[in-house]
Scaffold this motif. Sequence first.
Motif, PDB file in Angstrom:
ATOM      1  N   GLU A  73       0.116  -1.529   9.092  1.00 36.45           N
ATOM      2  CA  GLU A  73       1.302  -2.355   8.987  1.00 36.45           C
ATOM      3  C   GLU A  73       1.033  -3.646   9.599  1.00 36.45           C
ATOM      4  OE1 GLU A  73       5.371   0.240   8.303  1.00 36.45           O
ATOM      5  OE2 GLU A  73       4.459   0.054  10.086  1.00 36.45           O
ATOM      6  N   GLN A  74      -0.077  -3.807  10.289  1.00 39.43           N
ATOM      7  CA  GLN A  74      -0.409  -4.992  11.064  1.00 39.43           C
ATOM      8  C   GLN A  74      -0.937  -6.216  10.053  1.00 39.43           C
ATOM      9  OE1 GLN A  74      -2.776  -4.860  14.444  1.00 39.43           O
ATOM     10  NE2 GLN A  74      -2.173  -2.617  14.864  1.00 39.43           N
ATOM     11  N   HIS A  75      -1.258  -5.508   8.796  1.00 41.71           N
ATOM     12  CA  HIS A  75      -1.884  -6.462   7.702  1.00 41.71           C
ATOM     13  C   HIS A  75      -1.295  -6.200   6.440  1.00 41.71           C
ATOM     14  CE1 HIS A  75      -5.330  -6.570  10.561  1.00 41.71           C
ATOM     15  NE2 HIS A  75      -5.226  -5.554  10.593  1.00 41.71           N
ATOM     16  N   TYR A  76      -0.627  -5.090   6.136  1.00 44.16           N
ATOM     17  CA  TYR A  76       0.022  -4.735   4.724  1.00 44.16           C
ATOM     18  C   TYR A  76       1.672  -4.264   4.879  1.00 44.16           C
ATOM     19  CZ  TYR A  76      -4.972  -4.848   3.959  1.00 44.16           C
ATOM     20  OH  TYR A  76      -6.267  -5.495   4.037  1.00 44.16           O
ATOM     21  N   ASP A  77       2.143  -4.447   3.821  1.00 48.04           N
ATOM     22  CA  ASP A  77       3.391  -3.620   3.689  1.00 48.04           C
ATOM     23  C   ASP A  77       3.010  -2.386   3.234  1.00 48.04           C
ATOM     24  OD1 ASP A  77       5.911  -2.772   2.791  1.00 48.04           O
ATOM     25  OD2 ASP A  77       6.165  -4.186   1.448  1.00 48.04           O
ATOM     26  N   VAL A  78       3.500  -1.154   4.224  1.00 52.03           N
ATOM     27  CA  VAL A  78       2.991   0.337   3.857  1.00 52.03           C
ATOM     28  C   VAL A  78       4.353   1.060   3.432  1.00 52.03           C
ATOM     29  CG1 VAL A  78       1.951   2.314   4.944  1.00 52.03           C
ATOM     30  CG2 VAL A  78       0.886  -0.071   5.254  1.00 52.03           C
ATOM     31  N   THR A  79       4.011   1.773   2.823  1.00 59.66           N
ATOM     32  CA  THR A  79       5.095   2.658   2.355  1.00 59.66           C
ATOM     33  C   THR A  79       4.466   4.380   2.378  1.00 59.66           C
ATOM     34  OG1 THR A  79       6.326   1.541   0.373  1.00 59.66           O
ATOM     35  CG2 THR A  79       6.635   3.863   0.266  1.00 59.66           C
ATOM     36  N   HIS A  80       4.921   5.046   3.325  1.00 61.73           N
ATOM     37  CA  HIS A  80       4.575   6.206   3.685  1.00 61.73           C
ATOM     38  C   HIS A  80       5.343   7.285   3.327  1.00 61.73           C
ATOM     39  CE1 HIS A  80       4.118   9.784   6.508  1.00 61.73           C
ATOM     40  NE2 HIS A  80       2.977   9.643   5.913  1.00 61.73           N
ATOM     41  N   CYS A  81       4.289   8.447   2.573  1.00 61.33           N
ATOM     42  CA  CYS A  81       5.230   9.396   1.957  1.00 61.33           C
ATOM     43  C   CYS A  81       4.465  10.769   2.494  1.00 61.33           C
ATOM     44  CB  CYS A  81       5.029   9.625   0.471  1.00 61.33           C
ATOM     45  SG  CYS A  81       5.724   8.301  -0.414  1.00 61.33           S
ATOM     46  N   THR A  82       5.596  11.824   2.758  1.00 60.75           N
ATOM     47  CA  THR A  82       4.871  13.115   3.410  1.00 60.75           C
ATOM     48  C   THR A  82       4.431  14.215   2.352  1.00 60.75           C
ATOM     49  OG1 THR A  82       7.054  13.804   3.794  1.00 60.75           O
ATOM     50  CG2 THR A  82       6.012  12.519   5.605  1.00 60.75           C
ATOM     51  N   ILE A  95       0.829  -1.414   0.244  1.00 58.52           N
ATOM     52  CA  ILE A  95      -0.151   0.006  -0.116  1.00 58.52           C
ATOM     53  C   ILE A  95       0.887   1.385   0.017  1.00 58.52           C
ATOM     54  CG2 ILE A  95      -1.547   1.294   1.395  1.00 58.52           C
ATOM     55  CD1 ILE A  95      -2.893  -1.311   2.351  1.00 58.52           C
ATOM     56  N   LEU A  96       0.651   2.181  -0.836  1.00 62.02           N
ATOM     57  CA  LEU A  96       1.236   3.583  -0.855  1.00 62.02           C
ATOM     58  C   LEU A  96       0.406   4.608  -0.073  1.00 62.02           C
ATOM     59  CD1 LEU A  96       3.551   5.352  -1.756  1.00 62.02           C
ATOM     60  CD2 LEU A  96       1.999   5.610  -4.196  1.00 62.02           C
ATOM     61  N   TYR A  97       0.923   5.104   1.059  1.00 60.20           N
ATOM     62  CA  TYR A  97       0.225   6.066   1.669  1.00 60.20           C
ATOM     63  C   TYR A  97       0.830   7.520   1.844  1.00 60.20           C
ATOM     64  CZ  TYR A  97      -1.895   7.841   6.238  1.00 60.20           C
ATOM     65  OH  TYR A  97      -2.605   8.431   7.176  1.00 60.20           O
ATOM     66  N   ALA A  98      -0.188   8.379   1.339  1.00 55.94           N
ATOM     67  CA  ALA A  98       0.426   9.766   1.379  1.00 55.94           C
ATOM     68  C   ALA A  98      -0.299  10.526   2.337  1.00 55.94           C
ATOM     69  CB  ALA A  98       0.185  10.481   0.116  1.00 55.94           C
ATOM     70  N   GLU A  99       0.423  11.230   3.357  1.00 56.85           N
ATOM     71  CA  GLU A  99      -0.335  11.949   4.448  1.00 56.85           C
ATOM     72  C   GLU A  99       0.848  12.798   5.063  1.00 56.85           C
ATOM     73  OE1 GLU A  99      -2.152  13.958   6.604  1.00 56.85           O
ATOM     74  OE2 GLU A  99      -3.640  12.222   6.085  1.00 56.85           O
ATOM     75  N   ASP A 100       0.729  14.119   5.398  1.00 51.89           N
ATOM     76  CA  ASP A 100       1.587  14.903   5.732  1.00 51.89           C
ATOM     77  C   ASP A 100       1.502  15.171   7.271  1.00 51.89           C
ATOM     78  OD1 ASP A 100      -0.661  16.452   5.095  1.00 51.89           O
ATOM     79  OD2 ASP A 100       0.478  18.361   5.241  1.00 51.89           O
ATOM     80  N   ASP A 101       0.108  14.716   7.742  1.00 52.54           N
ATOM     81  CA  ASP A 101      -0.066  15.046   9.180  1.00 52.54           C
ATOM     82  C   ASP A 101       0.780  13.883   9.894  1.00 52.54           C
ATOM     83  OD1 ASP A 101      -1.027  14.588  11.831  1.00 52.54           O
ATOM     84  OD2 ASP A 101      -2.936  15.947  11.354  1.00 52.54           O
ATOM     85  N   GLU A 102       1.726  14.298  10.752  1.00 54.33           N
ATOM     86  CA  GLU A 102       2.686  13.326  11.256  1.00 54.33           C
ATOM     87  C   GLU A 102       1.950  12.343  12.431  1.00 54.33           C
ATOM     88  OE1 GLU A 102       6.269  14.712  13.073  1.00 54.33           O
ATOM     89  OE2 GLU A 102       6.807  15.846  11.363  1.00 54.33           O
ATOM     90  N   THR A 103       1.160  12.999  13.141  1.00 50.30           N
ATOM     91  CA  THR A 103       0.364  12.087  14.064  1.00 50.30           C
ATOM     92  C   THR A 103      -0.672  11.108  13.610  1.00 50.30           C
ATOM     93  OG1 THR A 103       0.481  13.846  15.880  1.00 50.30           O
ATOM     94  CG2 THR A 103      -1.149  12.214  16.149  1.00 50.30           C
ATOM     95  N   LEU A 104      -1.277  11.762  12.663  1.00 48.13           N
ATOM     96  CA  LEU A 104      -2.307  10.728  11.909  1.00 48.13           C
ATOM     97  C   LEU A 104      -1.853   9.693  11.055  1.00 48.13           C
ATOM     98  CD1 LEU A 104      -5.094  10.239  10.900  1.00 48.13           C
ATOM     99  CD2 LEU A 104      -4.930  11.908   9.309  1.00 48.13           C
ATOM    100  N   ALA A 105      -0.675  10.077  10.592  1.00 45.88           N
ATOM    101  CA  ALA A 105       0.163   9.265   9.572  1.00 45.88           C
ATOM    102  C   ALA A 105       0.930   8.083  10.609  1.00 45.88           C
ATOM    103  CB  ALA A 105       1.135   9.758   8.778  1.00 45.88           C
ATOM    104  N   PHE A 106       1.206   8.333  11.434  1.00 45.32           N
ATOM    105  CA  PHE A 106       1.999   7.480  12.562  1.00 45.32           C
ATOM    106  C   PHE A 106       0.814   6.424  12.977  1.00 45.32           C
ATOM    107  CE2 PHE A 106       2.844   5.855  16.910  1.00 45.32           C
ATOM    108  CZ  PHE A 106       3.844   5.154  16.629  1.00 45.32           C
ATOM    109  N   LEU A 107      -0.284   7.010  13.425  1.00 48.61           N
ATOM    110  CA  LEU A 107      -1.499   6.025  13.861  1.00 48.61           C
ATOM    111  C   LEU A 107      -2.069   5.116  12.738  1.00 48.61           C
ATOM    112  CD1 LEU A 107      -3.386   8.465  16.120  1.00 48.61           C
ATOM    113  CD2 LEU A 107      -2.079   6.702  16.998  1.00 48.61           C
ATOM    114  N   THR A 108      -2.281   5.752  11.313  1.00 48.29           N
ATOM    115  CA  THR A 108      -2.988   5.013  10.429  1.00 48.29           C
ATOM    116  C   THR A 108      -1.893   3.867   9.999  1.00 48.29           C
ATOM    117  OG1 THR A 108      -4.029   7.026   9.957  1.00 48.29           O
ATOM    118  CG2 THR A 108      -3.725   5.111   8.078  1.00 48.29           C
ATOM    119  N   LYS A 109      -0.447   4.217   9.746  1.00 47.79           N
ATOM    120  CA  LYS A 109       0.446   3.311   9.241  1.00 47.79           C
ATOM    121  C   LYS A 109       0.674   2.375  10.463  1.00 47.79           C
ATOM    122  CE  LYS A 109       5.116   3.568   7.304  1.00 47.79           C
ATOM    123  NZ  LYS A 109       5.912   2.684   8.251  1.00 47.79           N
ATOM    124  N   ASP A 110       0.519   2.574  11.588  1.00 52.93           N
ATOM    125  CA  ASP A 110       0.866   1.527  12.617  1.00 52.93           C
ATOM    126  C   ASP A 110      -0.115   0.431  12.250  1.00 52.93           C
ATOM    127  OD1 ASP A 110       2.404   0.571  14.968  1.00 52.93           O
ATOM    128  OD2 ASP A 110       0.392   0.972  15.838  1.00 52.93           O
TER     129      ASP A 110
END
Length: 228
Positions: free
Chosen positions: A24-33, A6-21
């Motif tokens: 990642e319990q289910h998918y391989d996530v690449t996060h971009c800001t 999954i490619l995930y684009a989000e610049d809000d650090e707090t929301l991105a951390f929670l969502t990515k966390d």
Amino acid sequence: MTKYKILYAEDDETLAFLTKDNLEQHYDVTHCTDGEMCLESFKKEGFDLCIFDIMMPKMDGFDLAEKVRQINSEVPIIFLSAKTLKEDRIKGLRLGADDYLVKPFSIEELLLKIEIFLKRSQKKTTTAEKVIYTVGKYQFDCKNYLVFTETEKISLTQREAELLKLFLDNKNVVMKREEILKSLWGNDDYFMGRSLDVFISRLRKILANEKGIAIENLHGIGFKFSVE
């Protein structure tokens, strides 16, 4: 077992951390800001699904989705945004997004939508399932989301292809709006209904010159894909 990417684009650090966390319990996530970083990642790697914020630095989610669609017409795209106006939802869908969640959103709902999209996009076509349909002068390859002739090719989004296939499997039959919505989205709320109208408008434009083929709007009931 290989995880979906999954490619995930989000610049809000707090929301991105929670969502990515959670993801990642289910998918391989690449996060971009930012949007530019996300587009470069998409060009370099293959992803099974994209999740884009709209308000981002360097390139917003709308521009990002449009550029991704130019590269790949099939990958599912979900928008996550604080923009609540229905015009923004419609714009996102017109650009080729498959769904749109408004912040704050439920992680459970996001995970459910991701699961549904991945199952649909990765589903293997069985020998009994029809893959190529004839629609006027066009051939419709529902597996590859493509409407084509010998000289023309039109790429559809996953949602558009699913809707066209549903109509073709039920041609000349009245389909209730809620029946279509539940088949494609799993529910029939107001905003999904607006999304359906966008996709029907797109299919009508594609088939506008096909004599004997029409998508009829039956007020208060639903639609009928008419073929003479």
